[in-house]
Scaffold this active site. Sequence first.
Site, PDB file in Angstrom:
ATOM      1  N   VAL A 115     -13.068 -54.843  -3.159  1.00 31.58           N
ATOM      2  CA  VAL A 115     -12.211 -53.840  -2.542  1.00 31.58           C
ATOM      3  C   VAL A 115     -13.093 -52.762  -1.912  1.00 31.58           C
ATOM      4  CG1 VAL A 115     -10.147 -54.137  -3.945  1.00 31.58           C
ATOM      5  CG2 VAL A 115     -11.998 -52.689  -4.786  1.00 31.58           C
ATOM      6  N   GLY A 261     -25.348 -45.383 -25.750  1.00 30.28           N
ATOM      7  CA  GLY A 261     -26.054 -44.772 -24.630  1.00 30.28           C
ATOM      8  C   GLY A 261     -25.591 -43.338 -24.420  1.00 30.28           C
ATOM      9  N   HIS A 539     -21.488 -11.405  -3.397  1.00 29.62           N
ATOM     10  CA  HIS A 539     -21.326 -10.859  -4.745  1.00 29.62           C
ATOM     11  C   HIS A 539     -19.862 -10.529  -4.988  1.00 29.62           C
ATOM     12  CE1 HIS A 539     -22.159  -8.569  -8.384  1.00 29.62           C
ATOM     13  NE2 HIS A 539     -21.373  -7.608  -7.899  1.00 29.62           N
TER      14      HIS A 539
END
Length: 571
Positions: A115, A261, A539
């Site tokens: 796909v 993992g 800022h």
Amino acid sequence: MHSVCSQATTVPRSNFVFDSRSPASPLSKPINLRFCGLRKEAFGFSGLTHSCSSRVRCSSRGHSKEISASTGNNGTPPKSFDYDLIIIGAGVGGHGAALHAVEKGLRTAIIEGDVVGGTCVNRGCVPSKALLAVSGKMRELQSEHHMKALGLQVSAAGYDRQGVADHANNLASKIRSNLTNSMKSLGVDILTGVGTVVGPQKVKYGKVGFPDNIVTAKDIIIATGSVPFVPKGIEVDGKTVITSDHALKLESVPDWIAIVGSGYIGLEFSDVYTALGSEVTFIEALDQLMPGFDPEIGKLAQRVLINPRKIDYHTGVFATKITPAKDGKPVTIELIDAKTKEPKDTLEVDAALIATGRAPFTNGLGLENINVVTQRGFVPVDERMRVIDANGNLVPHLYCIGDANGKMMLAHAASAQGISVVEQVTGRDHVLNHLSIPAACFTHPEISMVGLTEPQAREKAEKEGFEVSVAKTSFKANTKALAENEGEGLAKLIYRPDNGEILGVHIFGLHAADLIHEASNAIALGTRIQDIKFAVHAHPTLSEVLDELFKSAKVKAPATSHGPVSVPVAV
């Protein structure tokens, strides 16, 4: 998550793991917005006007290395071509290459056997971000301390598992559809079937049970990506022992899941599962969790992402056998010591997720037809992504990008490599600087990085004889982070104090994945710290974390410029 390119399911490609898949005619210039390596066209925005009626090919490469490869008995290159460029694999890498090729005026086709969108869109980056968006909201709503600090009162947060799963699936479907439509509208031919190189500048493609089609192209790009790697001894049933492909469907939320993992994939899924109520056990072969991260960042991340949550872990062990749950018995995991190979423990859990990396999807590509031998499953390439044959020669007009070459297994790296290749085949030499490519882990908070870790930088400095310095700044000093009540975080700069070169930047904190690009672009453009210090940041914004980081660095070399040029403004 960080997987890439497309994969076909009808032909097995590999069994190896890599942890961690003449001038062009004028065209209107697109705005290159990228999401996980995807061009903006994937999100339904138009940007390229395909007004090119004639396409002129350029044979100049702009570099002097001799290209020589034997074609053996596989025929000679055709004298005329069906396409200027054929791409095998319609994942993020192939998509990026195709769109850039159209922009450059190349007649382009892309072959896909599964796909469109590949791993990233269908089984990786895109659906995982949908799940992580949910886990982020859940964490915020579940944190009574966080809400109270903001003056908010929220009743107990809950979730609908199927609704969460649908959100991920719907997002993938939408991006896949937009991706397909974008290529069609720009004139890219999408050829359905498994692509195989049958000879110089020649590819066949087709579906099982149907006749193959043969097409030719002046240049060919292999972009077949990767698939989840499952070590020997692990039995995946797709229900209780799963890979990331299965986990993204969120068919269940187990009470206790082991994750084998602790890299990007494992960490992100631990974020999702714990936010939805699961207990997690990590199984890591190395002696520490998150082995791929800068050690200092990894230590902080463990303190925030692992220790306070319902997560325990076993390090320095291998899972030699994992058996799915059946007949009322739980999933069993047999562990051995990674060094001595002695039996260590046996775990019984509700489910196990195998997050041990990804394997290149390269078998069945027909590389033997052009005398190319993979290296541990990866297609060997040079710094320009040109394929190298078994004799060490470059294969003319053949390139490989993304997970299939193993240089950097990230979706956006695949796309960048594809664009670099298109630049080359249209006459402009281009070598991609992989040290400038950022990576991110979308936990809460996020982790991002670019360039070298501190140990890597110090090793390089010792070999090459230069000094390394480190600068750090905390999110606790940032107004915007404090306003969000998200002051936990650190940004780290590794640099050369003698000349201001940026060697690496690592960020752990709110929106770290978005903040890293100022550093990655600076590395890509060769901007030095003494110059970037003059950059102005709005800022109060999180970007000031990087502003303070660069300003805190002590560079001996003078600035090459003196900041922004003052322009008189009429009042």
